[in-house]
Design a protein around this motif. Structure first.
Motif, PDB file in Angstrom:
ATOM      1  N   ILE A  41       0.847  -1.196   0.000  1.00 41.79           N
ATOM      2  CA  ILE A  41       0.000   0.000   0.000  1.00 41.79           C
ATOM      3  C   ILE A  41       0.882   1.245   0.000  1.00 41.79           C
ATOM      4  O   ILE A  41       0.654   2.188  -0.762  1.00 41.79           O
ATOM      5  CB  ILE A  41      -0.959   0.003   1.211  1.00 41.79           C
ATOM      6  N   GLY A  42       1.914   1.232   0.848  1.00 50.96           N
ATOM      7  CA  GLY A  42       2.849   2.353   0.880  1.00 50.96           C
ATOM      8  C   GLY A  42       3.538   2.552  -0.451  1.00 50.96           C
ATOM      9  O   GLY A  42       3.699   3.683  -0.929  1.00 50.96           O
ATOM     10  N   THR A  43       3.931   1.459  -1.083  1.00 52.39           N
ATOM     11  CA  THR A  43       4.578   1.536  -2.391  1.00 52.39           C
ATOM     12  C   THR A  43       3.619   2.094  -3.435  1.00 52.39           C
ATOM     13  O   THR A  43       4.016   2.906  -4.280  1.00 52.39           O
ATOM     14  CB  THR A  43       5.086   0.142  -2.816  1.00 52.39           C
ATOM     15  N   ALA A  44       2.355   1.677  -3.368  1.00 50.72           N
ATOM     16  CA  ALA A  44       1.356   2.172  -4.323  1.00 50.72           C
ATOM     17  C   ALA A  44       1.158   3.686  -4.211  1.00 50.72           C
ATOM     18  O   ALA A  44       0.875   4.355  -5.202  1.00 50.72           O
ATOM     19  CB  ALA A  44       0.025   1.457  -4.108  1.00 50.72           C
ATOM     20  N   PHE A  45       1.348   4.229  -3.019  1.00 53.20           N
ATOM     21  CA  PHE A  45       1.220   5.669  -2.801  1.00 53.20           C
ATOM     22  C   PHE A  45       2.578   6.383  -2.848  1.00 53.20           C
ATOM     23  O   PHE A  45       2.707   7.523  -2.406  1.00 53.20           O
ATOM     24  CB  PHE A  45       0.527   5.961  -1.468  1.00 53.20           C
ATOM     25  N   ASN A  46       3.595   5.693  -3.382  1.00 56.08           N
ATOM     26  CA  ASN A  46       4.951   6.236  -3.524  1.00 56.08           C
ATOM     27  C   ASN A  46       5.540   6.743  -2.211  1.00 56.08           C
ATOM     28  O   ASN A  46       6.240   7.759  -2.177  1.00 56.08           O
ATOM     29  CB  ASN A  46       4.985   7.355  -4.575  1.00 56.08           C
ATOM     30  N   ILE A  47       5.255   6.032  -1.139  1.00 57.70           N
ATOM     31  CA  ILE A  47       5.844   6.376   0.154  1.00 57.70           C
ATOM     32  C   ILE A  47       7.190   5.675   0.244  1.00 57.70           C
ATOM     33  O   ILE A  47       7.273   4.445   0.145  1.00 57.70           O
ATOM     34  CB  ILE A  47       4.927   5.961   1.321  1.00 57.70           C
ATOM     35  N   LYS A  48       8.226   6.460   0.404  1.00 55.53           N
ATOM     36  CA  LYS A  48       9.583   5.916   0.450  1.00 55.53           C
ATOM     37  C   LYS A  48       9.807   5.159   1.760  1.00 55.53           C
ATOM     38  O   LYS A  48       9.473   5.644   2.840  1.00 55.53           O
ATOM     39  CB  LYS A  48      10.598   7.050   0.330  1.00 55.53           C
ATOM     40  N   LYS A  49      10.344   3.955   1.635  1.00 57.56           N
ATOM     41  CA  LYS A  49      10.666   3.153   2.814  1.00 57.56           C
ATOM     42  C   LYS A  49      11.896   3.729   3.513  1.00 57.56           C
ATOM     43  O   LYS A  49      12.872   4.082   2.877  1.00 57.56           O
ATOM     44  CB  LYS A  49      10.954   1.702   2.432  1.00 57.56           C
TER      45      LYS A  49
END
Length: 168
Positions: A41-49
């Motif tokens: 989900i974070g990746t889908a919203f381009n949230i950087k790990k």
């Protein structure tokens, strides 16, 4: 029949763990799946790990072994109360239909949301199952190895590893 099948299933997991490491954690654990789902989900919203700083990781990576040792050695009520905060245990409680509690959902949600920003915080630092499987897998014949002939020293493998293994 179900008891025999579960014993065979556990034996297969043990053999796979002895051969290749923490097989259960990466492929079977339902809470690992939940963390991965939140991570996607974070990746889908381009949230950087983000990564836990190395100096903290070097200290925290032993915490799950310390917790497991305390459970084995002490086994007192306060350890079991502490483990009631374990999201994996709460997940099992919820799917088994026993006493669905708001706290269980909140704990699972906290670790799920943290997985949007960090890779597998719970698995890396708090999971006593992972500690047990990690100890079992110390003598495994199959392990992660980098091909030194192909390695260019970029350390990308270190960055993408969800378990913070320094492959380089």
């Amino acid at each position: 029949s179900l008891v025999i099948n579960s014993k065979i299933f556990l034996l297969i997991i043990l053999i796979l763990t002895l051969l290749s490491g923490a097989f259960y954690c990466g492929w079977i654990c339902p809470f690992g799946f939940i963390q991965d789902a939140f991570s996607h989900i974070g990746t889908a919203f381009n949230i950087k790990k983000r990564k836990i700083p190395k100096k903290w990781h070097r200290i925290l990576k032993y915490s799950r072994y310390i917790i497991a040792l305390l459970v084995i050695l002490i086994g007192s009520d306060w350890i079991f109360k502490l483990l009631s905060l374990d999201p994996r245990v709460n997940f099992s409680t919820i799917i088994s239909g026993n006493a669905i509690i708001l706290i269980a959902f909140v704990i699972i949600l906290i670790f799920g949301i943290s997985s949007i920003f960090y890779e597998r915080i719970f698995c890396n630092y708090l999971c006593i199952q992972g500690a047990k499987y990690g100890i079992f897998s110390l003598l495994r014949p199959i392990t992660i190895k980098r091909d030194e002939n192909l390695c260019i020293g970029c350390k990308k493998c270190d960055f993408v590893c969800p378990m913070n293994i320094e492959v380089s």
